[in-house]
Scaffold this motif. Structure first.
Motif, PDB file in Angstrom:
ATOM      1  N   MET B 234     -51.835 -42.835   5.426  1.00  0.00           N
ATOM      2  CA  MET B 234     -52.585 -43.849   4.673  1.00  0.00           C
ATOM      3  C   MET B 234     -54.029 -43.957   5.169  1.00  0.00           C
ATOM      4  SD  MET B 234     -50.480 -44.773   2.398  1.00  0.00           S
ATOM      5  CE  MET B 234     -51.137 -46.321   1.744  1.00  0.00           C
ATOM      6  N   SER B 235     -54.524 -42.870   5.807  1.00  0.00           N
ATOM      7  CA  SER B 235     -55.942 -42.759   6.187  1.00  0.00           C
ATOM      8  C   SER B 235     -56.380 -43.727   7.278  1.00  0.00           C
ATOM      9  CB  SER B 235     -56.852 -42.928   4.954  1.00  0.00           C
ATOM     10  OG  SER B 235     -56.560 -41.960   3.988  1.00  0.00           O
ATOM     11  N   SER B 236     -55.523 -43.923   8.283  1.00  0.00           N
ATOM     12  CA  SER B 236     -55.927 -44.780   9.400  1.00  0.00           C
ATOM     13  C   SER B 236     -57.124 -44.206  10.154  1.00  0.00           C
ATOM     14  CB  SER B 236     -54.760 -44.986  10.372  1.00  0.00           C
ATOM     15  OG  SER B 236     -54.388 -43.766  10.987  1.00  0.00           O
ATOM     16  N   HIS B 237     -57.417 -42.907   9.940  1.00  0.00           N
ATOM     17  CA  HIS B 237     -58.616 -42.355  10.595  1.00  0.00           C
ATOM     18  C   HIS B 237     -59.883 -43.058  10.091  1.00  0.00           C
ATOM     19  CE1 HIS B 237     -58.385 -40.044   6.839  1.00  0.00           C
ATOM     20  NE2 HIS B 237     -59.683 -39.849   6.965  1.00  0.00           N
ATOM     21  N   LYS B 238     -59.817 -43.654   8.897  1.00  0.00           N
ATOM     22  CA  LYS B 238     -60.987 -44.383   8.390  1.00  0.00           C
ATOM     23  C   LYS B 238     -61.165 -45.703   9.152  1.00  0.00           C
ATOM     24  CE  LYS B 238     -60.657 -42.302   3.794  1.00  0.00           C
ATOM     25  NZ  LYS B 238     -60.610 -42.520   2.321  1.00  0.00           N
ATOM     26  N   GLY B 239     -60.065 -46.436   9.330  1.00  0.00           N
ATOM     27  CA  GLY B 239     -60.157 -47.675  10.110  1.00  0.00           C
ATOM     28  C   GLY B 239     -60.563 -47.392  11.549  1.00  0.00           C
ATOM     29  N   TYR B 240     -60.017 -46.319  12.095  1.00  0.00           N
ATOM     30  CA  TYR B 240     -60.384 -45.882  13.453  1.00  0.00           C
ATOM     31  C   TYR B 240     -61.881 -45.570  13.508  1.00  0.00           C
ATOM     32  CZ  TYR B 240     -60.791 -42.002  16.952  1.00  0.00           C
ATOM     33  OH  TYR B 240     -61.189 -41.150  17.941  1.00  0.00           O
ATOM     34  N   GLY B 241     -62.371 -44.848  12.522  1.00  0.00           N
ATOM     35  CA  GLY B 241     -63.795 -44.528  12.475  1.00  0.00           C
ATOM     36  C   GLY B 241     -64.658 -45.772  12.377  1.00  0.00           C
ATOM     37  N   MET B 242     -64.186 -46.756  11.621  1.00  0.00           N
ATOM     38  CA  MET B 242     -64.957 -48.002  11.507  1.00  0.00           C
ATOM     39  C   MET B 242     -64.960 -48.781  12.821  1.00  0.00           C
ATOM     40  SD  MET B 242     -64.777 -49.589   7.812  1.00  0.00           S
ATOM     41  CE  MET B 242     -66.028 -50.644   8.490  1.00  0.00           C
ATOM     42  N   ALA B 243     -63.813 -48.800  13.499  1.00  0.00           N
ATOM     43  CA  ALA B 243     -63.747 -49.470  14.806  1.00  0.00           C
ATOM     44  C   ALA B 243     -64.726 -48.807  15.772  1.00  0.00           C
ATOM     45  CB  ALA B 243     -62.317 -49.423  15.358  1.00  0.00           C
ATOM     46  N   ALA B 244     -64.791 -47.481  15.714  1.00  0.00           N
ATOM     47  CA  ALA B 244     -65.715 -46.746  16.591  1.00  0.00           C
ATOM     48  C   ALA B 244     -67.163 -47.028  16.207  1.00  0.00           C
ATOM     49  CB  ALA B 244     -65.419 -45.240  16.509  1.00  0.00           C
ATOM     50  N   MET B 245     -67.447 -47.115  14.920  1.00  0.00           N
ATOM     51  CA  MET B 245     -68.807 -47.450  14.464  1.00  0.00           C
ATOM     52  C   MET B 245     -69.210 -48.827  14.987  1.00  0.00           C
ATOM     53  SD  MET B 245     -70.191 -48.024  10.557  1.00  0.00           S
ATOM     54  CE  MET B 245     -69.385 -49.608  10.310  1.00  0.00           C
ATOM     55  N   VAL B 246     -68.300 -49.783  14.893  1.00  0.00           N
ATOM     56  CA  VAL B 246     -68.585 -51.132  15.411  1.00  0.00           C
ATOM     57  C   VAL B 246     -68.880 -51.065  16.908  1.00  0.00           C
ATOM     58  CG1 VAL B 246     -67.519 -53.372  15.919  1.00  0.00           C
ATOM     59  CG2 VAL B 246     -67.337 -52.388  13.617  1.00  0.00           C
ATOM     60  N   GLU B 247     -68.129 -50.242  17.623  1.00  0.00           N
ATOM     61  CA  GLU B 247     -68.354 -50.093  19.070  1.00  0.00           C
ATOM     62  C   GLU B 247     -69.732 -49.496  19.339  1.00  0.00           C
ATOM     63  OE1 GLU B 247     -65.599 -51.038  21.092  1.00  0.00           O
ATOM     64  OE2 GLU B 247     -67.019 -50.997  22.769  1.00  0.00           O
ATOM     65  N   ILE B 248     -70.122 -48.505  18.579  1.00  0.00           N
ATOM     66  CA  ILE B 248     -71.421 -47.844  18.785  1.00  0.00           C
ATOM     67  C   ILE B 248     -72.561 -48.848  18.581  1.00  0.00           C
ATOM     68  CG2 ILE B 248     -72.998 -46.105  17.814  1.00  0.00           C
ATOM     69  CD1 ILE B 248     -70.439 -44.402  17.200  1.00  0.00           C
ATOM     70  N   LEU B 249     -72.475 -49.649  17.518  1.00  0.00           N
ATOM     71  CA  LEU B 249     -73.528 -50.628  17.240  1.00  0.00           C
ATOM     72  C   LEU B 249     -73.524 -51.763  18.259  1.00  0.00           C
ATOM     73  CD1 LEU B 249     -73.180 -50.851  13.348  1.00  0.00           C
ATOM     74  CD2 LEU B 249     -75.025 -49.740  14.626  1.00  0.00           C
ATOM     75  N   SER B 250     -72.321 -52.207  18.651  1.00  0.00           N
ATOM     76  CA  SER B 250     -72.207 -53.401  19.491  1.00  0.00           C
ATOM     77  C   SER B 250     -72.339 -53.089  20.975  1.00  0.00           C
ATOM     78  CB  SER B 250     -70.845 -54.075  19.260  1.00  0.00           C
ATOM     79  OG  SER B 250     -70.584 -54.260  17.888  1.00  0.00           O
ATOM     80  N   THR B 251     -71.944 -51.894  21.373  1.00  0.00           N
ATOM     81  CA  THR B 251     -71.908 -51.550  22.794  1.00  0.00           C
ATOM     82  C   THR B 251     -73.006 -50.557  23.175  1.00  0.00           C
ATOM     83  OG1 THR B 251     -69.534 -51.991  22.906  1.00  0.00           O
ATOM     84  CG2 THR B 251     -70.472 -50.602  24.643  1.00  0.00           C
TER      85      THR B 251
END
Lengths: 359, 359
Positions: B234-251
């Motif tokens: 069900m494309s959890s790699h997309k949610g994973y990618g978004m979590a990583a994007m949030v980390e890149i911007l926030s951290t």
């Protein structure tokens, strides 16, 4: 029937160029369109490279594409620009837009550039990645002319598969690259299931009554896709919200047309795009950003996998792996696609330059 | 055992203020923290308002919160600022950061402000919404100190539930507001299932072996959440990618600490946030942006529903509906939470001002 062929990038570029030229496309537009389509083919985003030519041929015949478009910057400040694509195939104004966002971001720290009055722009990730190759964070989104994503609770589609891409630069690893449709899966996956004779997993597509559609052929006909999440229980309202966000940035901010409210059945579709570039060096010193992102990527690659035979990937890994292989070995093109290209070339009066490979 | 009480916003603010004051928090920090927590309580984002006080008490006792933080702008240009939160509870530097992004965006068209050396900042949507109330598009993201999201293919968590929020202004309708964890569901949903005596749907949480965890109590203990999508199919790699994007911007962009690589078990967690504001009037004329977004929202509200009893919602509708009701009727606080607040007030030496309601 031709069999599958494998072509080097420059050979495929030659064929695409010949077709666009025969359609009367301006030379600078050809160069930019081919460059971006080829990048998708190299990265294995096969649904968004050369396989789009039959769709573009249809758009051209239907009078929806300008071959000599006037791409105009209609508004500009140090941090932004609005571009009118003049009805062009999307890659051309989009390439100009992303380059402009990159140029401005390098000067002032960040910039956003929108494009209206455009068409399909290929793979969203190619634009975001361009920013990363310049050492910047990049974002790219696009609206789509034909709605497919059905909002949570709804029984009719309200958004295209509205892609969202985000890329960030590294030093040691390959760039971070998230390139996703905001639907659960891309429409191309329905075709793959159909070709494989499989039923669809519950949650990919819907019937007109809003039930799970398990028949791939039926799903390809109705094109009713779930938002990422797949169902209300699995938080499809989040994927729906992201599709709407992409629409707001690509359509309302850009001044393009929201497809469900389009009142002209003929002529240009007027879809829009959004491009954003941000220089991490405006925030962080030296290479701190890249080094810390590299450390995160390394940690993710070293995460304990469920199955040691399937190591944990980082967004962009599949694309860059395919790119390395295809730069070396060439780009595979399936037999039926080769036949379609021969037909397109013939109808355009263009040389079928792939013929020597498809013998 | 106290029963559930319903309190007016100003009464709840008085109680939260009393507790923060007893902890020795500086007055300007108290004002901003209470304002943002209260907004979450009003909008029914119950997991991110007053119910966070037990967690904040623990952070305070563990020496992870500065009560008199020095919030410093460490770098600033017309389009950006980097803020050091000085170990504060996150709401305080985040409120300053979002206001600064709004101020700058109104002047030059857009701006991004990061915060490092911070703590939990409450509901991401409150910050994005603040931009929309000023007529701007707003984005807010945050990292989290304890990893919970397990990347696709992995068997260990690599990101917090990394929230992402996006808001946009309207004229006729309520603002557009997408506020989401990048996990399939928020951790609070596990507790709701446990309280209701239900098993979890497959795809919300994982066992340490990477299988679906259906037992809510077990899931609460291990906190292994799927990324949005829920499974590879069900494309959890997309949610994973978004979590990583949030980390890149926030951290990485903010210069904060990526939790899985934190090498100090004691002291401040050093989490980070990202805030972005963009003025649509830098792009569109007059109220064109707002009017066209209103037209999209109207079209979505009029989309044919699967079940006429459940009309199609637009992101933000549930929050604004609850806000209208709670401004009128008050904010419900469950009995056990009332007891916890009494205990926190007592330990802090603060008056338990809700006592007169909890009789």
């Amino acid at each position: 029937m031709s069999g599958e062929i494998t072509v080097k990038a420059d050979v495929l570029a030659e064929q695409m160029t010949a077709i666009f030229r025969a359609w009367g496309m301006a030379e600078d537009a050809i160069g930019k369109c081919v460059e971006i389509m080829l990048e998708a083919d190299l990265m294995g985003i096969d649904s968004h490279g050369v396989t789009m030519l039959p769709t573009y041929e249809q758009l051209f015949k239907d009078g929806r594409l300008e071959m000599n478009p006037e791409v105009k910057v209609v508004k500009e400040t140090p941090v932004m620009a609005m571009i009118d694509g003049g009805g062009s195939l999307g890659h051309y104004p989009s390439s100009i837009a992303m380059d402009l966002a990159i140029e401005k971001a390098k000067k002032v720290g960040m910039a956003a550039v929108t494009v209206r009055h455009s068409n399909h722009y290929g793979a969203a990730g190619v634009y975001a990645l361009r920013a990363a190759r310049h050492g910047l964070i990049g974002i790219s989104t696009s609206s789509v002319w034909n709605p497919a994503i059905v909002p949570t609770r709804a029984a009719e589609p309200m958004f295209g598969t509205n892609p969202f891409a985000f890329a960030a630069p590294t030093r040691k690893n390959r760039p971070f690259l998230l390139d996703m449709a905001t639907s659960t899966v891309a429409i191309g996956k329905l075709k793959l299931a159909w070709l494989a004779g499989k039923t669809l997993p519950e949650g990919w597509a819907l019937t007109p009554e809003g039930k799970p559609e398990l028949n791939p052929e039926q799903a390809m006909a109705t094109r009713l896709m779930t938002p990422l999440g797949g169902s209300g229980t699995m938080s499809s309202h989040k994927g729906y919200g992201m599709a709407a966000m992409v629409e707001i940035l690509s359509t309302m901010l850009a001044g393009a047309t929201y497809a469900p409210l389009r009142n002209r059945p003929e002529g240009h579709y007027d879809i829009g795009h959004f491009f954003f570039a941000l220089d991490p060096h405006a925030f962080r010193d030296e290479t701190d950003f890249e080094d810390e992102l590299d450390a995160m990527i390394d940690r993710l690659h070293n995460a304990r996998p469920v199955d040691p035979a399937e190591p944990v990937l980082v967004p962009g890994d599949p694309e860059f792996d395919r790119r390395a292989k295809r730069e070396r070995d060439g780009i595979p093109i399936a037999g039926p696609m080769v036949e379609m290209l021969a037909g397109i070339a013939e109808r355009a009066g263009a040389p079928f330059t792939l013929a020597r490979l498809a013998a």
